[in-house]
Design a protein around this motif. Structure first.
Motif, PDB file in Angstrom:
ATOM      1  N   GLN A  88       3.217  -2.549   4.536  1.00 57.54           N
ATOM      2  CA  GLN A  88       4.089  -1.547   4.429  1.00 57.54           C
ATOM      3  C   GLN A  88       4.049  -0.825   5.748  1.00 57.54           C
ATOM      4  OE1 GLN A  88       4.113   0.853   0.682  1.00 57.54           O
ATOM      5  NE2 GLN A  88       2.330  -0.375   0.155  1.00 57.54           N
ATOM      6  N   ILE A  89       2.957  -0.631   6.421  1.00 62.12           N
ATOM      7  CA  ILE A  89       2.872  -0.149   7.501  1.00 62.12           C
ATOM      8  C   ILE A  89       3.597  -0.928   8.771  1.00 62.12           C
ATOM      9  CG2 ILE A  89       1.415   0.655   9.657  1.00 62.12           C
ATOM     10  CD1 ILE A  89      -0.632   1.400   7.459  1.00 62.12           C
ATOM     11  N   ILE A  93      -0.756  -2.323   1.940  1.00 64.07           N
ATOM     12  CA  ILE A  93      -0.408  -0.906   2.681  1.00 64.07           C
ATOM     13  C   ILE A  93      -0.336  -1.183   4.147  1.00 64.07           C
ATOM     14  CG2 ILE A  93      -1.711   1.273   3.592  1.00 64.07           C
ATOM     15  CD1 ILE A  93      -3.353   1.019   0.849  1.00 64.07           C
ATOM     16  N   GLN A 141      -3.375   6.280   2.967  1.00 62.76           N
ATOM     17  CA  GLN A 141      -3.850   5.414   1.843  1.00 62.76           C
ATOM     18  C   GLN A 141      -4.746   4.291   2.378  1.00 62.76           C
ATOM     19  OE1 GLN A 141      -0.340   3.792  -0.019  1.00 62.76           O
ATOM     20  NE2 GLN A 141       0.697   5.784  -0.061  1.00 62.76           N
ATOM     21  N   LEU A 166       1.028   6.505   4.464  1.00 64.09           N
ATOM     22  CA  LEU A 166       0.463   5.032   4.531  1.00 64.09           C
ATOM     23  C   LEU A 166      -0.805   4.951   5.142  1.00 64.09           C
ATOM     24  CD1 LEU A 166       4.023   2.911   5.102  1.00 64.09           C
ATOM     25  CD2 LEU A 166       2.296   3.059   2.883  1.00 64.09           C
TER      26      LEU A 166
END
Length: 184
Positions: free
Chosen positions: A51-52, A48, A36, A33
Motif C-alpha cells: 500500500q505504501i 502495508i 501501521q 500506513l
C-alpha cells in the motif's frame, strides 16, 4: 462566453484548494500506513508495504502516474534506458514528486552512474524523509563504494521506518559482523 478576471481567479483558487486538499489527504493516508508498518506483524507487513508503494506512485496526475508505471515496468524488464527516460520526464514535469527521483536513482545505479543516483536518492529523502526504499538504496550504494559504516547507518534508518523488512535486517546483521571484524 467570456469570464471576468475575478471569476477566473476564483476558479483557479478553487482548483488549487482541491489539489492541496487531495495532497493533504494522501499525506494523511501515508502517515497512517507508516504508523501501521511500525505495528505490523509477519502476516501484515507485506500488505502495508504494498500500500505504501502504491501511495508513493500516486502523484495526483494521471499523466505523471503513467510515467511512474512505465518507468517501473521498464526497470522490471531490464530496459534501464527507457526507465531513465520515463523517470527523467517525471522529474522534469513534477519536481516535487519523490517517486520520480527514486525511480531515476535506481536507473542511474543500474547504469553504474553512482553520483547522479546518490543525488536523486538524497532528493527523494528531502521530499519523503520516510522513504525506506531510498534509504536502502543509499545503503546498497555505500556498500558498493566500500563504505560499510555509512551503509549500516542507512540500513538502520530504513529499519527504523520498516522494522520487519528481512533484507534490511539481514544487511544490518551482515554489516555489523563485518565492522566488528568477523568474516562474512
Amino acid at each position: 462566453m467570456y469570464r471576468s478576471l475575478g471569476q477566473i481567479k476564483h476558479i483557479v483558487t478553487a482548483g488549487a484548494l482541491l489539489i492541496s486538499t487531495a495532497a493533504v489527504a494522501e499525506t494523511g493516508k501515508l502517515d497512517a500506513l507508516y504508523d501501521q508498518l511500525q505495528d505490523a506483524t509477519e502476516d501484515t507487513y507485506l500488505s502495508i508495504e504494498e500500500q505504501i508503494y502504491t501511495e508513493w506512485g500516486r502523484s495526483g496526475s494521471a499523466s505523471m502516474d503513467l510515467l511512474v508505471k512505465r518507468g517501473r515496468e521498464a526497470i522490471e524488464v531490464g530496459d534501464t534506458e527507457a526507465a531513465l527516460d520515463h523517470f527523467s520526464a517525471l522529474v522534469d514535469h513534477a519536481p516535487d514528486f519523490a517517486e520520480g527521483y527514486a525511480g531515476r536513482a535506481q536507473a542511474y545505479f543500474e547504469l553504474g552512474l553512482f553520483g547522479p543516483a546518490l543525488d536523486d536518492l538524497r532528493q527523494t529523502l528531502v521530499l519523503e524523509p520516510r522513504h525506506f526504499g531510498a534509504m536502502a538504496g543509499l545503503a546498497i550504494m555505500f556498500e558498493a563504494m566500500e563504505e560499510p559504516a555509512r551503509a549500516l547507518e542507512a540500513y538502520e534508518a530504513a529499519a527504523a521506518v520498516h522494522p520487519l523488512e528481512p533484507s534490511i535486517a539481514g544487511a544490518i546483521e551482515r554489516l555489523e559482523r563485518r565492522l566488528d571484524g568477523q568474516t562474512i
